[in-house]
Design a protein around this motif. Structure first.
Motif, PDB file in Angstrom:
ATOM      1  N   ARG A 264      65.376 -41.389  33.342  1.00 54.28           N
ATOM      2  CA  ARG A 264      65.268 -40.139  32.619  1.00 54.28           C
ATOM      3  C   ARG A 264      66.813 -39.816  32.264  1.00 54.28           C
ATOM      4  NH1 ARG A 264      60.502 -39.262  35.586  1.00 54.28           N
ATOM      5  NH2 ARG A 264      61.499 -38.120  37.054  1.00 54.28           N
ATOM      6  N   ARG A 265      67.536 -40.200  32.988  1.00 55.03           N
ATOM      7  CA  ARG A 265      69.063 -39.547  32.806  1.00 55.03           C
ATOM      8  C   ARG A 265      69.906 -40.422  32.445  1.00 55.03           C
ATOM      9  NH1 ARG A 265      71.326 -38.804  37.138  1.00 55.03           N
ATOM     10  NH2 ARG A 265      69.949 -39.302  38.712  1.00 55.03           N
ATOM     11  N   MET A 266      69.761 -41.697  32.431  1.00 51.89           N
ATOM     12  CA  MET A 266      70.620 -42.843  31.833  1.00 51.89           C
ATOM     13  C   MET A 266      70.032 -44.137  31.444  1.00 51.89           C
ATOM     14  SD  MET A 266      72.025 -44.263  35.649  1.00 51.89           S
ATOM     15  CE  MET A 266      72.386 -42.866  36.345  1.00 51.89           C
ATOM     16  N   SER A 267      70.658 -44.627  30.612  1.00 52.27           N
ATOM     17  CA  SER A 267      70.012 -45.937  29.904  1.00 52.27           C
ATOM     18  C   SER A 267      70.341 -47.147  30.786  1.00 52.27           C
ATOM     19  CB  SER A 267      71.009 -46.402  28.695  1.00 52.27           C
ATOM     20  OG  SER A 267      72.229 -46.847  28.997  1.00 52.27           O
ATOM     21  N   PRO A 268      69.451 -48.236  30.665  1.00 47.76           N
ATOM     22  CA  PRO A 268      69.555 -49.367  31.550  1.00 47.76           C
ATOM     23  C   PRO A 268      70.966 -50.021  31.698  1.00 47.76           C
ATOM     24  CG  PRO A 268      68.354 -49.944  29.651  1.00 47.76           C
ATOM     25  CD  PRO A 268      68.489 -48.429  29.670  1.00 47.76           C
ATOM     26  N   GLU A 269      71.662 -49.875  30.553  1.00 49.79           N
ATOM     27  CA  GLU A 269      72.992 -50.172  30.821  1.00 49.79           C
ATOM     28  C   GLU A 269      73.883 -49.542  31.396  1.00 49.79           C
ATOM     29  OE1 GLU A 269      70.833 -51.721  27.021  1.00 49.79           O
ATOM     30  OE2 GLU A 269      71.229 -49.842  28.033  1.00 49.79           O
ATOM     31  N   GLU A 270      73.610 -48.183  31.473  1.00 49.60           N
ATOM     32  CA  GLU A 270      74.381 -47.266  32.262  1.00 49.60           C
ATOM     33  C   GLU A 270      74.161 -47.536  33.534  1.00 49.60           C
ATOM     34  OE1 GLU A 270      75.353 -43.403  29.645  1.00 49.60           O
ATOM     35  OE2 GLU A 270      73.235 -43.834  30.290  1.00 49.60           O
ATOM     36  N   LEU A 271      72.968 -47.502  34.070  1.00 48.00           N
ATOM     37  CA  LEU A 271      72.545 -47.804  35.518  1.00 48.00           C
ATOM     38  C   LEU A 271      73.144 -49.181  35.882  1.00 48.00           C
ATOM     39  CD1 LEU A 271      68.991 -47.298  36.818  1.00 48.00           C
ATOM     40  CD2 LEU A 271      70.481 -49.212  37.439  1.00 48.00           C
ATOM     41  N   ILE A 272      72.921 -50.434  35.310  1.00 54.12           N
ATOM     42  CA  ILE A 272      73.611 -51.526  35.726  1.00 54.12           C
ATOM     43  C   ILE A 272      74.961 -51.453  35.981  1.00 54.12           C
ATOM     44  CG2 ILE A 272      74.010 -54.044  34.882  1.00 54.12           C
ATOM     45  CD1 ILE A 272      71.126 -53.592  36.024  1.00 54.12           C
ATOM     46  N   GLY A 273      75.776 -50.831  34.948  1.00 58.10           N
ATOM     47  CA  GLY A 273      77.101 -50.757  35.256  1.00 58.10           C
ATOM     48  C   GLY A 273      77.627 -49.765  36.398  1.00 58.10           C
ATOM     49  N   ARG A 274      76.938 -48.665  36.582  1.00 62.83           N
ATOM     50  CA  ARG A 274      77.346 -48.034  37.791  1.00 62.83           C
ATOM     51  C   ARG A 274      76.759 -48.708  39.096  1.00 62.83           C
ATOM     52  NH1 ARG A 274      75.539 -41.783  36.601  1.00 62.83           N
ATOM     53  NH2 ARG A 274      76.705 -41.446  34.644  1.00 62.83           N
ATOM     54  N   LEU A 275      75.771 -49.425  38.937  1.00 58.51           N
ATOM     55  CA  LEU A 275      75.282 -50.242  40.145  1.00 58.51           C
ATOM     56  C   LEU A 275      76.595 -51.293  40.502  1.00 58.51           C
ATOM     57  CD1 LEU A 275      73.426 -50.723  42.606  1.00 58.51           C
ATOM     58  CD2 LEU A 275      71.998 -51.924  41.003  1.00 58.51           C
ATOM     59  N   ALA A 276      76.939 -52.149  39.493  1.00 65.11           N
ATOM     60  CA  ALA A 276      77.671 -52.960  39.571  1.00 65.11           C
ATOM     61  C   ALA A 276      79.180 -52.489  40.168  1.00 65.11           C
ATOM     62  CB  ALA A 276      77.893 -53.659  38.260  1.00 65.11           C
ATOM     63  N   ALA A 277      79.563 -51.322  39.916  1.00 66.37           N
ATOM     64  CA  ALA A 277      80.588 -50.707  40.057  1.00 66.37           C
ATOM     65  C   ALA A 277      80.648 -50.339  41.543  1.00 66.37           C
ATOM     66  CB  ALA A 277      81.347 -49.845  39.398  1.00 66.37           C
ATOM     67  N   LEU A 278      79.423 -50.043  41.882  1.00 67.77           N
ATOM     68  CA  LEU A 278      79.157 -49.398  43.243  1.00 67.77           C
ATOM     69  C   LEU A 278      79.455 -50.598  44.287  1.00 67.77           C
ATOM     70  CD1 LEU A 278      78.238 -46.571  44.680  1.00 67.77           C
ATOM     71  CD2 LEU A 278      75.887 -47.569  44.513  1.00 67.77           C
ATOM     72  N   ILE A 279      78.836 -51.582  44.197  1.00 69.91           N
ATOM     73  CA  ILE A 279      78.920 -52.852  45.112  1.00 69.91           C
ATOM     74  C   ILE A 279      79.965 -53.643  44.649  1.00 69.91           C
ATOM     75  CG2 ILE A 279      76.355 -52.671  45.255  1.00 69.91           C
ATOM     76  CD1 ILE A 279      75.935 -54.996  43.413  1.00 69.91           C
ATOM     77  N   GLY A 280      80.965 -53.368  43.927  1.00 68.30           N
ATOM     78  CA  GLY A 280      82.254 -54.322  43.876  1.00 68.30           C
ATOM     79  C   GLY A 280      82.119 -55.374  42.519  1.00 68.30           C
ATOM     80  N   LEU A 281      81.388 -55.451  41.848  1.00 69.11           N
ATOM     81  CA  LEU A 281      81.574 -56.271  40.899  1.00 69.11           C
ATOM     82  C   LEU A 281      82.120 -56.016  39.483  1.00 69.11           C
ATOM     83  CD1 LEU A 281      77.663 -57.688  40.764  1.00 69.11           C
ATOM     84  CD2 LEU A 281      79.697 -58.713  41.806  1.00 69.11           C
ATOM     85  N   LEU A 282      82.402 -54.402  39.311  1.00 71.59           N
ATOM     86  CA  LEU A 282      82.972 -54.053  38.255  1.00 71.59           C
ATOM     87  C   LEU A 282      84.135 -53.229  38.976  1.00 71.59           C
ATOM     88  CD1 LEU A 282      80.496 -52.888  35.397  1.00 71.59           C
ATOM     89  CD2 LEU A 282      82.139 -54.886  35.601  1.00 71.59           C
ATOM     90  N   GLU A 283      85.532 -52.874  38.446  1.00 73.26           N
ATOM     91  CA  GLU A 283      86.400 -52.066  39.005  1.00 73.26           C
ATOM     92  C   GLU A 283      85.965 -50.578  38.715  1.00 73.26           C
ATOM     93  OE1 GLU A 283      90.177 -52.916  37.393  1.00 73.26           O
ATOM     94  OE2 GLU A 283      90.209 -54.902  38.296  1.00 73.26           O
ATOM     95  N   ARG A 284      85.368 -50.093  37.422  1.00 73.67           N
ATOM     96  CA  ARG A 284      84.844 -48.838  37.531  1.00 73.67           C
ATOM     97  C   ARG A 284      83.693 -49.111  36.513  1.00 73.67           C
ATOM     98  NH1 ARG A 284      89.471 -50.054  34.594  1.00 73.67           N
ATOM     99  NH2 ARG A 284      90.820 -48.942  35.945  1.00 73.67           N
ATOM    100  N   PRO A 285      82.721 -48.227  36.573  1.00 74.36           N
ATOM    101  CA  PRO A 285      81.495 -48.333  35.860  1.00 74.36           C
ATOM    102  C   PRO A 285      81.692 -48.182  34.264  1.00 74.36           C
ATOM    103  CG  PRO A 285      81.630 -46.218  37.324  1.00 74.36           C
ATOM    104  CD  PRO A 285      82.840 -46.821  37.421  1.00 74.36           C
ATOM    105  N   ARG A 286      80.763 -49.008  33.724  1.00 75.41           N
ATOM    106  CA  ARG A 286      80.785 -48.918  32.304  1.00 75.41           C
ATOM    107  C   ARG A 286      79.556 -49.455  31.684  1.00 75.41           C
ATOM    108  NH1 ARG A 286      81.654 -54.252  30.504  1.00 75.41           N
ATOM    109  NH2 ARG A 286      82.875 -55.791  32.098  1.00 75.41           N
TER     110      ARG A 286
END
Length: 315
Positions: A264-286
């Motif tokens: 209800r607060r974010m798109s699936p792309e936003e969620l995946i990007g934030r999750l990927a950054a959280l666990i080290g797969l991205l340098e920053r969320p996108r």
């Protein structure tokens, strides 16, 4: 099937709405298999009828599709052999094999007896089964069976079982010292997780298992069972746990960060990007789709330690 082909799996329990930790495990299982050109199985670990509901199974499928995580075999609706609640015959066949090796015995201990002083505590707060029912005579078993339906336990070897985890590195455990003989079928007839997951991974040709580090100490038990049943051992990858800011594990029971609230607060792309950054797969969320993470995916980039979920997820 080509023996070299990678077969991964999602194996969630439909006992509530998926939360961020479940999404993390599914994402990494998907990335690990797909990055090697492998396939993904969706298996529902719904052994406990009191906790696992049909509506959760349907919601789980919708959540995975929303996230962009597809699968090749299985699913809650059209593949009953991929739902553990339908697979008791496979588990009973495995028990028959173990019985033929003299590895099983009935256990009549109540929950209270298992928590009594006769069951010494492990250093991590768990219980080491004291072997109370291991050497009962046939006459003792018959007498106890009049009062209580037994569970089935498996005799564990007094030996160290070791493996190298694909994310966390070497791990070793002596089952006799760590857990003792453990249950493979409950007294109510429900087959235990340790047995079911081994049988299912074997019959489905699973070659790699991605799951949370809370199941790390289950792996030696499962490797031992694989050896006893003549099944291959998959490659294991255990993930850091996602923790709330107060240090609690994310929980379906507490509805922490479930996908309904997050969606209800974010798109699936936003969620995946934030999750990927959280666990080290991205340098920053996108905002990113799972497939966009494939070209640079590597287990070397995945965090080895538990991760505290930042406030951005809590809205």
């Amino acid at each position: 099937m080509d023996e070299q082909k990678v077969v991964g799996r999602f194996a969630p329990s439909p006992s509530g709405r998926m939360h961020l930790g479940n999404a993390c495990s599914c994402l990494l299982a998907w990335l690990s298999a797909r990055s090697k050109g492998g396939e993904i199985i969706l298996r529902l670990e719904d052994l406990d009828p009191e906790r696992c509901k049909r509506e959760y199974s349907q919601q789980l499928e919708e959540d995975l599709r929303w996230l962009g995580l597809d699968w090749d075999r299985g699913g809650p609706e059209d593949a009953p052999e991929f739902q553990q609640s339908n697979c008791g015959a496979f588990y009973e066949e495995a028990l028959h094999t173990l019985e033929g090796q003299g590895l099983l015995y009935p256990c009549f201990c109540t929950r209270g007896e298992l928590h009594a002083a006769s069951a010494p505590h492990r250093s991590d707060g768990g219980f080491l089964y004291a072997g109370t029912c291991r050497n009962l005579t046939e006459e003792q078993r018959r007498e106890r069976a009049k009062l209580r339906r037994p569970a089935l336990r498996i005799r564990v070897p007094n030996q160290v079982i070791s493996f190298t985890d694909g994310n966390l590195g070497p791990y070793a455990e002596n089952l006799a010292e760590h857990c003792g003989d453990y249950i493979v079928r409950r007294s109510d007839g429900i087959h235990a997780y340790q047995l079911a997951v081994v049988v299912d991974d074997g019959r489905m040709g699973v070659t790699e298992v991605v799951r949370g580090s809370d199941l790390l100490d289950s792996t030696p038990r499962q490797i031992c069972l694989q050896q006893q049943l003549g099944l291959p051992t998959p490659r294991y990858y255990h993930l850091p746990l996602l923790l709330a800011p107060d240090g609690r594990r994310l929980s379906k029971r507490d509805r922490d960060l479930d996908l309904g609230r997050l969606g209800r607060r974010m798109s699936p792309e936003e969620l995946i990007g934030r999750l990927a950054a959280l666990i080290g797969l991205l340098e920053r969320p996108r905002p990113v789709r799972p497939a966009e993470l494939l070209p640079e995916f590597s287990w070397e980039r995945v965090s080895k330690r538990d991760v505290v979920v930042d406030g951005d997820f809590f809205g």
